[in-house]
Design a protein around this motif. Structure first.
Motif, mmCIF file in Angstrom:
data_model
loop_
_atom_site.group_PDB
_atom_site.id
_atom_site.type_symbol
_atom_site.label_atom_id
_atom_site.label_comp_id
_atom_site.label_asym_id
_atom_site.label_seq_id
_atom_site.Cartn_x
_atom_site.Cartn_y
_atom_site.Cartn_z
ATOM 1 N N GLY A 1 0.811 -1.211 0.000
ATOM 2 C CA GLY A 1 0.000 0.000 0.000
ATOM 3 C C GLY A 1 0.844 1.259 0.000
ATOM 4 N N ILE A 2 1.860 1.290 0.841
ATOM 5 C CA ILE A 2 2.728 2.470 0.913
ATOM 6 C C ILE A 2 3.481 2.663 -0.404
ATOM 7 C CG2 ILE A 2 4.795 3.407 2.015
ATOM 8 C CD1 ILE A 2 3.744 2.076 4.639
ATOM 9 N N ILE A 3 4.076 1.583 -0.917
ATOM 10 C CA ILE A 3 4.854 1.688 -2.157
ATOM 11 C C ILE A 3 3.969 2.110 -3.336
ATOM 12 C CG2 ILE A 3 6.122 0.350 -3.902
ATOM 13 C CD1 ILE A 3 7.349 -1.223 -1.541
ATOM 14 N N TYR A 4 2.815 1.461 -3.487
ATOM 15 C CA TYR A 4 1.976 1.770 -4.643
ATOM 16 C C TYR A 4 1.283 3.122 -4.521
ATOM 17 C CZ TYR A 4 2.910 -2.261 -7.443
ATOM 18 O OH TYR A 4 3.538 -3.165 -8.251
ATOM 19 N N LEU A 5 0.950 3.544 -3.310
ATOM 20 C CA LEU A 5 0.398 4.889 -3.151
ATOM 21 C C LEU A 5 1.460 5.928 -3.506
ATOM 22 C CD1 LEU A 5 -1.969 6.680 -2.347
ATOM 23 C CD2 LEU A 5 -1.138 6.584 0.002
ATOM 24 N N LEU B 1 3.749 9.984 -6.962
ATOM 25 C CA LEU B 1 4.952 10.463 -7.647
ATOM 26 C C LEU B 1 4.764 10.456 -9.166
ATOM 27 C CD1 LEU B 1 7.780 8.763 -5.554
ATOM 28 C CD2 LEU B 1 7.111 11.183 -5.558
ATOM 29 N N GLY B 2 3.943 9.532 -9.660
ATOM 30 C CA GLY B 2 3.689 9.470 -11.094
ATOM 31 C C GLY B 2 2.968 10.691 -11.628
ATOM 32 N N LEU B 3 2.403 11.481 -10.737
ATOM 33 C CA LEU B 3 1.692 12.694 -11.158
ATOM 34 C C LEU B 3 2.620 13.897 -11.316
ATOM 35 C CD1 LEU B 3 -1.410 12.306 -8.813
ATOM 36 C CD2 LEU B 3 -1.216 11.651 -11.226
ATOM 37 N N ILE B 4 3.894 13.715 -10.982
ATOM 38 C CA ILE B 4 4.869 14.814 -11.059
ATOM 39 C C ILE B 4 5.638 14.711 -12.377
ATOM 40 C CG2 ILE B 4 6.878 15.882 -9.970
ATOM 41 C CD1 ILE B 4 5.897 14.590 -7.321
ATOM 42 N N PRO B 5 5.389 15.611 -13.320
ATOM 43 C CA PRO B 5 6.017 15.523 -14.641
ATOM 44 C C PRO B 5 7.547 15.547 -14.618
ATOM 45 C CG PRO B 5 4.241 17.126 -14.669
ATOM 46 C CD PRO B 5 4.437 16.723 -13.235
ATOM 47 N N ALA B 6 8.151 16.207 -13.640
ATOM 48 C CA ALA B 6 9.612 16.312 -13.597
ATOM 49 C C ALA B 6 10.302 14.968 -13.353
ATOM 50 C CB ALA B 6 10.027 17.304 -12.505
ATOM 51 N N THR C 1 10.884 3.037 -16.378
ATOM 52 C CA THR C 1 9.787 2.331 -17.040
ATOM 53 C C THR C 1 8.716 3.293 -17.536
ATOM 54 O OG1 THR C 1 8.224 0.495 -16.796
ATOM 55 C CG2 THR C 1 8.450 1.962 -14.920
ATOM 56 N N HIS C 2 7.913 2.810 -18.468
ATOM 57 C CA HIS C 2 6.779 3.584 -18.978
ATOM 58 C C HIS C 2 5.600 3.431 -18.025
ATOM 59 C CE1 HIS C 2 9.074 3.269 -22.741
ATOM 60 N NE2 HIS C 2 8.548 4.445 -22.970
ATOM 61 N N ILE C 3 5.001 4.543 -17.673
ATOM 62 C CA ILE C 3 3.796 4.550 -16.838
ATOM 63 C C ILE C 3 2.871 5.615 -17.408
ATOM 64 C CG2 ILE C 3 2.865 5.025 -14.537
ATOM 65 C CD1 ILE C 3 5.351 3.984 -13.302
ATOM 66 N N ASN C 4 1.585 5.306 -17.468
ATOM 67 C CA ASN C 4 0.626 6.271 -17.985
ATOM 68 C C ASN C 4 -0.501 6.502 -16.973
ATOM 69 O OD1 ASN C 4 -0.819 3.926 -18.217
ATOM 70 N ND2 ASN C 4 -1.371 4.200 -20.348
ATOM 71 N N ALA C 5 -1.522 7.238 -17.366
ATOM 72 C CA ALA C 5 -2.618 7.579 -16.459
ATOM 73 C C ALA C 5 -3.341 6.334 -15.938
ATOM 74 C CB ALA C 5 -3.607 8.515 -17.161
ATOM 75 N N LEU D 1 -4.536 2.814 -11.254
ATOM 76 C CA LEU D 1 -4.395 1.483 -10.653
ATOM 77 C C LEU D 1 -3.547 1.549 -9.387
ATOM 78 C CD1 LEU D 1 -4.744 -1.650 -10.810
ATOM 79 C CD2 LEU D 1 -2.597 -1.659 -12.115
ATOM 80 N N HIS D 2 -2.412 2.243 -9.445
ATOM 81 C CA HIS D 2 -1.512 2.321 -8.297
ATOM 82 C C HIS D 2 -2.164 3.070 -7.135
ATOM 83 C CE1 HIS D 2 2.066 1.944 -11.296
ATOM 84 N NE2 HIS D 2 1.427 0.802 -11.121
ATOM 85 N N LEU D 3 -2.858 4.156 -7.414
ATOM 86 C CA LEU D 3 -3.505 4.923 -6.346
ATOM 87 C C LEU D 3 -4.617 4.116 -5.676
ATOM 88 C CD1 LEU D 3 -3.681 8.440 -8.048
ATOM 89 C CD2 LEU D 3 -2.319 7.818 -6.038
ATOM 90 N N ILE D 4 -5.468 3.485 -6.470
ATOM 91 C CA ILE D 4 -6.595 2.735 -5.905
ATOM 92 C C ILE D 4 -6.101 1.524 -5.116
ATOM 93 C CG2 ILE D 4 -8.596 1.289 -6.486
ATOM 94 C CD1 ILE D 4 -9.141 3.278 -8.793
#
Length: 148
Positions: free
Chosen positions: A82-86, A91-96, A115-119, A124-127
């Motif tokens: 939970g901690i890692i995926y949250l 962090l995936g929301l930060i473009p930098a 790695t490639h990650i998208n919306a 998925l990671h947040l939920i």
């Protein structure tokens, strides 16, 4: 009256197993989904951008979840997962944090250069991160039965 604690299929155990199966299946599908272009990116179900690194990470996560469900470590798995995926989701929301830019079409690059990650992945990671934290930190592991 005797109180006995038994470990059965608790919410922690069921969630660890479910997450393990989901992430293992996603990784296996990702390994067999053909790449969309020369960068090796695959679109699993047309929703999740994945590559080899992403699939390996999901496979390890999934196998750990399955193992945790059967070794009595489900609550610990849910907490750590939970901690890692949250954190990954946030962090995936930060473009930098995406570099080098322009490695795949119009995307901003690889997340942390790895790695490639998208919306779809972020959602998925947040939920899954929030659900795992709630179950791992706020629900009990065992059931109590009273024997007369």
């Amino acid at each position: 009256m005797v109180q006995r604690t038994t470990t059965r299929w608790t919410a922690n155990r069921m969630l660890a197993l479910a997450l393990g199966i989901i992430f293992t299946v996603l990784s296996l599908i990702g390994f067999f989904t053909p790449p969309e272009n020369s960068t090796g990116v695959q679109a699993v179900f047309g929703i999740f951008d994945v590559d080899r690194n992403h699939n390996i990470f999901y496979l390890l996560t999934g196998l750990l979840g399955i193992a945790a469900a059967f070794t009595g470590q489900a609550r610990l798995f849910n907490r750590v997962f939970g901690i890692i995926y949250l954190l990954l989701g946030l962090l995936g929301l930060i473009p930098a944090l995406y570099f080098p830019a322009g490695t795949y079409g119009t995307d901003n690059g690889l997340f942390l250069g790895f790695t490639h990650i998208n919306a779809g992945d972020h959602i998925l990671h947040l939920i899954t991160g929030v659900v795992a934290i709630v179950v791992g930190f706020f629900l009990k592991d065992s059931t109590r039965t009273q024997a007369g």
